[in-house]
Design an enzyme around this catalytic site. Sequence first.
Site, PDB file in Angstrom:
ATOM      1  N   TYR A 167       6.935   2.091  -0.300  1.00  0.00           N
ATOM      2  CA  TYR A 167       6.398   2.841  -1.433  1.00  0.00           C
ATOM      3  C   TYR A 167       5.519   3.940  -0.860  1.00  0.00           C
ATOM      4  O   TYR A 167       4.678   3.676   0.001  1.00  0.00           O
ATOM      5  CB  TYR A 167       5.576   1.902  -2.320  1.00  0.00           C
ATOM      6  CG  TYR A 167       4.883   2.572  -3.485  1.00  0.00           C
ATOM      7  CD1 TYR A 167       5.602   2.977  -4.599  1.00  0.00           C
ATOM      8  CD2 TYR A 167       3.504   2.790  -3.462  1.00  0.00           C
ATOM      9  CE1 TYR A 167       4.961   3.575  -5.679  1.00  0.00           C
ATOM     10  CE2 TYR A 167       2.859   3.386  -4.538  1.00  0.00           C
ATOM     11  CZ  TYR A 167       3.597   3.779  -5.642  1.00  0.00           C
ATOM     12  OH  TYR A 167       2.962   4.370  -6.704  1.00  0.00           O
ATOM     13  N   ASP A 201       3.986   6.776   7.135  1.00  0.00           N
ATOM     14  CA  ASP A 201       3.053   6.670   6.019  1.00  0.00           C
ATOM     15  C   ASP A 201       2.049   5.571   6.361  1.00  0.00           C
ATOM     16  O   ASP A 201       2.342   4.380   6.263  1.00  0.00           O
ATOM     17  CB  ASP A 201       3.831   6.337   4.739  1.00  0.00           C
ATOM     18  CG  ASP A 201       2.914   6.187   3.533  1.00  0.00           C
ATOM     19  OD1 ASP A 201       1.672   6.129   3.719  1.00  0.00           O
ATOM     20  OD2 ASP A 201       3.423   6.108   2.404  1.00  0.00           O
ATOM     21  N   LYS A 247      -6.659   5.896   1.163  1.00  0.00           N
ATOM     22  CA  LYS A 247      -7.446   4.659   1.101  1.00  0.00           C
ATOM     23  C   LYS A 247      -8.683   4.675   1.991  1.00  0.00           C
ATOM     24  O   LYS A 247      -9.711   5.221   1.613  1.00  0.00           O
ATOM     25  CB  LYS A 247      -6.546   3.455   1.401  1.00  0.00           C
ATOM     26  CG  LYS A 247      -5.390   3.351   0.373  1.00  0.00           C
ATOM     27  CD  LYS A 247      -4.690   2.040   0.413  1.00  0.00           C
ATOM     28  CE  LYS A 247      -3.431   2.002  -0.428  1.00  0.00           C
ATOM     29  NZ  LYS A 247      -3.596   1.710  -1.833  1.00  0.00           N
TER      30      LYS A 247
HETATM   31  N1  HOZ Z   1       0.118   1.129  -5.559  1.00  0.00           N
HETATM   32  C1  HOZ Z   1      -1.028   0.339  -5.323  1.00  0.00           C
HETATM   33  C2  HOZ Z   1      -0.729  -0.847  -4.521  1.00  0.00           C
HETATM   34  N2  HOZ Z   1       0.283  -0.776  -3.591  1.00  0.00           N
HETATM   35  C3  HOZ Z   1      -1.653  -0.105  -6.598  1.00  0.00           C
HETATM   36  C4  HOZ Z   1      -2.853   0.683  -6.899  1.00  0.00           C
HETATM   37  C5  HOZ Z   1      -3.607   0.254  -8.131  1.00  0.00           C
HETATM   38  O1  HOZ Z   1      -3.026  -0.353  -9.028  1.00  0.00           O
HETATM   39  O2  HOZ Z   1      -4.770   0.545  -8.209  1.00  0.00           O
END
Ligand code: HOZ
Length: 434
Positions: A144, A239, A267
């Site tokens: 992702y 990534d 992050k």
């Molecule tokens: N895409 C995020 C985890 N892989 C989730 C982020 C969120 O829901 O704050």
Amino acid sequence: MKNKKSRALLERALMHIPGGVNSPVRAFKSVGGFPPFIARAQGAYIWDEDGNKYIDYVGSWGPMILGHNHPEVREAIAKALENGTSFGAPTRLEVEMADFLCDRLPHLEMVRMVNSGTEATMSAIRLARGATGRDKIVKVSCCYHGHGDSLLVEAGSGALTFGTPSSPGVPKSLAADTLVIPYNDAAALERILDANAGKIACFILEPLPGNVGTLLPRPGYLREVRALCSKHGVVLIFDEVMSGFRVAFGGMTELSAVTPDLVTYGKIIGGGLPVGAYGGKRELMKLVSPSGPVYQAGTLSGNPLAMAAGLAQLKVLDRDRNEIYPRLDAITERLGNGVKAAASLANVEITVNHQGSMFTAFFAKGPIEDDASARSCDTARFAAFFREMLENGVYLAPSQFETGFVSCAHKDDDIALTIEAANTAMKAAARLTR
Ligand code: HOZ
């Protein structure tokens, strides 16, 4: 657990926010129940609006490696705040951030700050397309990279959790330019590069996938990937939004000793404020506007509060890296072993993958090393485990296909309490009948 206030807030949220949340996995749809609304956080703990306390292994989905509300990060934000919140003009702090990153990461010659991991990956693939004059890209199923159109094809995280790995709304023409291969399969990459010679701009992957749960690269996989991309003139993008500064100071790029052409971050480098970055080889980065023709911009990019928070966090990690990373690795291993023992006592099959402070307990026999094996998990049993952990004061990611994060604030006692909770929760998971 008391839940009156969280329930009331969810009802209100559902009126004006799709699904009641601003990011899908937070809604607890795949695990049942409803999300506690979080009021505050400190160290390894979060408290919800009803006053319940949890040991937190989400850590805001990765950024809080030092623990919540770390004093050095908080003080840096407060100091920056005295000067204002955003200027839309160059600042000293963003120069300090770029210097810091490029000084310490040998693979980074230039870097551009953005506001999220999504922006970082979207911009990196645009740059790869601009640099090569090619349109097609290759990604890995279940990786992702945020929700940019070209990348929401067979994506992990919430997209996988809710069964829509290829989202409606992504134009077919764009999706057709995104070719997808399995993780840990260099032969598949070779076949697709051979079959599309001269047409592929980039290969993007999470070198350590975290958005299908934590997967580990097979020995040699990343080296083979590097060699194939070099042979075909394809830009290799790591990534490291999740793994950067998380599994080692230099992320998977350091651990694998493989140098990608571009890397994306997010992050941790924002210390809990919204941030992203992409960078790498100077010859590529010089093509970014205004020094080159590949356009990318952002009103809040390089925001002074985000730069201050991120720099403060990175400086602590840099200063104490020899203690921080080995300890995180050791306590995460202890946690994983405790959860495995709890599962075995309850006669539940699980596989725990962990690298540094990233971990996932997959409810399947394993090994879990790609999309297909991850999908073999018993998600209903995971959900039963998850709900019982929450009831026992442990806050895990509400999806089988996400990663858990241990922080520097987690103490031995927290790990012991979590293992105790896992013993109860595994029994609940074992009782599940369908
Ligand atoms: N895409 C995020 C985890 N892989 C989730 C982020 C969120 O829901 O704050």
